[in-house]
Design an enzyme around this catalytic site. Structure first.
Site, PDB file in Angstrom:
ATOM      1  N   SER A 141       0.334  -0.954   0.132  1.00 49.42           N
ATOM      2  CA  SER A 141       0.087   0.343  -0.017  1.00 49.42           C
ATOM      3  C   SER A 141       1.023   0.963  -0.046  1.00 49.42           C
ATOM      4  CB  SER A 141      -0.908  -0.320   1.280  1.00 49.42           C
ATOM      5  OG  SER A 141      -1.206   1.467   1.299  1.00 49.42           O
ATOM      6  N   TYR A 154      -2.512  -1.259  10.330  1.00 49.69           N
ATOM      7  CA  TYR A 154      -2.526  -1.245   8.957  1.00 49.69           C
ATOM      8  C   TYR A 154      -1.710  -0.994   7.751  1.00 49.69           C
ATOM      9  CZ  TYR A 154      -4.346  -1.239   3.985  1.00 49.69           C
ATOM     10  OH  TYR A 154      -4.299  -1.921   2.451  1.00 49.69           O
TER      11      TYR A 154
HETATM   12  O1  NJP Z   1     -10.110  -4.671  -1.328  1.00 47.48           O
HETATM   13  P1  NJP Z   1     -12.171  -5.406  -1.554  1.00 47.48           P
HETATM   14  P2  NJP Z   1      -9.106  -4.281  -2.148  1.00 47.48           P
HETATM   15  N1  NJP Z   1      -8.375 -14.981   3.754  1.00 47.48           N
HETATM   16  O2  NJP Z   1     -12.011  -5.179   0.476  1.00 47.48           O
HETATM   17  C1  NJP Z   1     -10.214 -11.010   0.682  1.00 47.48           C
HETATM   18  C2  NJP Z   1      -5.249  -3.307  -0.453  1.00 47.48           C
HETATM   19  N2  NJP Z   1      -5.432  -1.887  -0.803  1.00 47.48           N
HETATM   20  O3  NJP Z   1      -9.109  -5.127  -3.816  1.00 47.48           O
HETATM   21  O4  NJP Z   1     -12.090 -13.531   1.620  1.00 47.48           O
HETATM   22  C3  NJP Z   1      -8.804 -14.752   2.266  1.00 47.48           C
HETATM   23  O5  NJP Z   1     -12.644  -5.342  -2.435  1.00 47.48           O
HETATM   24  C4  NJP Z   1     -11.490 -10.826   0.070  1.00 47.48           C
HETATM   25  O6  NJP Z   1     -12.297 -12.041  -0.123  1.00 47.48           O
HETATM   26  P3  NJP Z   1     -12.887 -12.306   1.426  1.00 47.48           P
HETATM   27  C5  NJP Z   1      -5.390  -3.798   0.604  1.00 47.48           C
HETATM   28  O7  NJP Z   1      -4.635  -3.320   1.174  1.00 47.48           O
HETATM   29  C6  NJP Z   1      -6.135  -1.338  -1.467  1.00 47.48           C
HETATM   30  O8  NJP Z   1      -8.747  -3.397  -2.564  1.00 47.48           O
HETATM   31  O9  NJP Z   1     -14.579 -13.360  -0.441  1.00 47.48           O
HETATM   32  N3  NJP Z   1      -9.096 -13.319   1.864  1.00 47.48           N
HETATM   33  C7  NJP Z   1     -11.264 -10.187  -0.548  1.00 47.48           C
HETATM   34  O10 NJP Z   1     -11.256 -10.526  -2.192  1.00 47.48           O
HETATM   35  C8  NJP Z   1      -5.535  -5.337  -0.149  1.00 47.48           C
HETATM   36  O11 NJP Z   1      -4.186  -6.224   0.199  1.00 47.48           O
HETATM   37  C9  NJP Z   1      -6.360   0.415  -1.167  1.00 47.48           C
HETATM   38  O12 NJP Z   1     -13.893 -11.904   1.930  1.00 47.48           O
HETATM   39  C10 NJP Z   1      -9.104 -12.570   2.037  1.00 47.48           C
HETATM   40  C11 NJP Z   1     -10.009  -9.484  -0.865  1.00 47.48           C
HETATM   41  O13 NJP Z   1      -9.061  -9.586   0.380  1.00 47.48           O
HETATM   42  C12 NJP Z   1      -5.393  -5.323  -1.432  1.00 47.48           C
HETATM   43  O14 NJP Z   1      -5.225  -4.252  -1.620  1.00 47.48           O
HETATM   44  C13 NJP Z   1      -5.423   0.712  -1.077  1.00 47.48           C
HETATM   45  C14 NJP Z   1      -8.793 -12.733   3.610  1.00 47.48           C
HETATM   46  C15 NJP Z   1     -10.340  -7.338  -0.363  1.00 47.48           C
HETATM   47  O15 NJP Z   1     -10.850  -6.892  -1.514  1.00 47.48           O
HETATM   48  C16 NJP Z   1      -6.840  -5.892  -2.177  1.00 47.48           C
HETATM   49  O16 NJP Z   1      -7.565  -4.974  -1.923  1.00 47.48           O
HETATM   50  C17 NJP Z   1      -4.645   0.202  -0.744  1.00 47.48           C
HETATM   51  C18 NJP Z   1      -8.770 -13.926   4.148  1.00 47.48           C
HETATM   52  N4  NJP Z   1      -8.349 -13.978   5.629  1.00 47.48           N
HETATM   53  C19 NJP Z   1      -3.995  -1.039  -0.811  1.00 47.48           C
HETATM   54  N5  NJP Z   1      -9.467 -11.445   4.116  1.00 47.48           N
HETATM   55  C20 NJP Z   1      -7.905   0.759  -1.239  1.00 47.48           C
HETATM   56  N6  NJP Z   1      -8.579  -0.324  -2.333  1.00 47.48           N
HETATM   57  O17 NJP Z   1      -7.997   2.185  -1.550  1.00 47.48           O
HETATM   58  C21 NJP Z   1     -10.199 -10.323   3.363  1.00 47.48           C
HETATM   59  O18 NJP Z   1      -2.937   1.479  -0.192  1.00 47.48           O
HETATM   60  N7  NJP Z   1      -9.704 -11.747   1.906  1.00 47.48           N
END
Ligand code: NJP
Length: 243
Positions: A141, A154
């Site tokens: 990030s 975070y």
């Molecule tokens: O967010 P979101 P992003 N085991 O909430 C999964 C970084 N980032 O696409 O398990 C397995 O739509 C969850 O799947 P589910 C951020 O830190 C973002 O933005 O089905 N999977 C979902 O597919 C992250 O590393 C921004 O709930 C787990 C996904 O993670 C990356 O971008 C800014 C899980 C999250 O999708 C993708 O996030 C930044 C688990 N225990 C960094 N927990 C931004 N969007 O602004 C969660 O600086 N997931």
């Protein structure tokens, strides 16, 4: 510039059920890559498989659970015999001033953002070995480069990912395994659910990135010739002039 042909490559995408992971799955399949979609929400990854067809496989796992992750990579080995790309994208952010923050939320973030990357990376390395152009790419990030108010824990997890990759690169580079990080700024996704109104306002004012913008960065790095390491991509909205 001519990009490498990715047809037939195999990729594991964690957090493929929404946002950046989902967009990356679509883009990689369009490039001819076979994708393994990992997330907890089964119905979401099943729906994506229904859309993407035979090029996609859904495997449910919590990346914080080492045994579940081991099962995923055992299945990848059984089906494909190896792996070309691990995209450690699953992540979670809880917004709170540190003094008022809940240790249960610290643990949730550390389990996914750090342990998830560690578990998946350790399980993937033997499968990546010997595959030309193999790559581990993890989503850190802008908050993994600069501390941001109300995102302290975070930020700590994302700084940890950057430090881990800096060291891992030195362990794996000589074998030709590329170790790369992507550091997005504000992106329109489901991320930041506990402050969704504030996130929406911020994203609107910044003209935030789309998930596809970040997915393009991953494909750019992965499609370089095997000798080329794109070590780090910090990508943010042009209007996001501070973290
Ligand atoms: O967010 P979101 P992003 N085991 O909430 C999964 C970084 N980032 O696409 O398990 C397995 O739509 C969850 O799947 P589910 C951020 O830190 C973002 O933005 O089905 N999977 C979902 O597919 C992250 O590393 C921004 O709930 C787990 C996904 O993670 C990356 O971008 C800014 C899980 C999250 O999708 C993708 O996030 C930044 C688990 N225990 C960094 N927990 C931004 N969007 O602004 C969660 O600086 N997931």
């Amino acid at each position: 510039m001519k990009m490498r042909d990715l047809t037939g490559k195999v990729a594991v995408i964690t957090g493929a059920s929404s946002g950046i992971g989902e967009a990356t799955a679509r883009l990689l399949v369009a490039e001819g890559v076979r994708v393994v979609l990992v997330a907890r929400r089964r119905e979401r990854i099943d729906a994506l498989v229904a859309e993407l067809g035979d090029a996609a496989l859904a495997l449910t796992a919590d990346v914080g659970d080492a045994a579940a992750v081991a099962d995923v990579f055992a299945e990848v080995e059984r089906r494909f015999g190896g792996l070309d790309l691990l995209f450690n994208n699953a992540g979670l952010g809880v917004n709170a001033k540190f003094e008022a923050s809940d240790p249960a939320d610290w643990k949730r973030m550390i389990d996914v953002n750090l342990y998830g990357v560690l578990h998946c990376t350790q399980a993937a390395i033997p499968l990546l070995r010997g595959r030309p152009g193999a790559m581990i790419s993890s989503v850190s990030s802008v908050g993994g480069r600069y501390g941001t108010e109300s995102w302290s824990v975070y930020s700590a997890t994302k700084f940890a990912v950057v430090g881990f990759h800096d060291a891992l690169r030195k362990e794996l580079g000589s074998e030709g395994i590329r170790v790369s990080v992507i550091e997005p700024g504000a992106v329109w996704t489901e991320f930041g659910q506990n402050v969704s109104d504030a996130m929406r306002d911020r994203r609107e004012s910044l003209d935030a990135l789309t998930s596809e913008d970040v997915a393009q960065a991953l494909v750019y790095a992965f499609a370089q010739p095997p000798r080329v390491l794109v070590e780090e991509i910090l990508i943010r909205p042009v209007k996001q002039v501070s973290p």
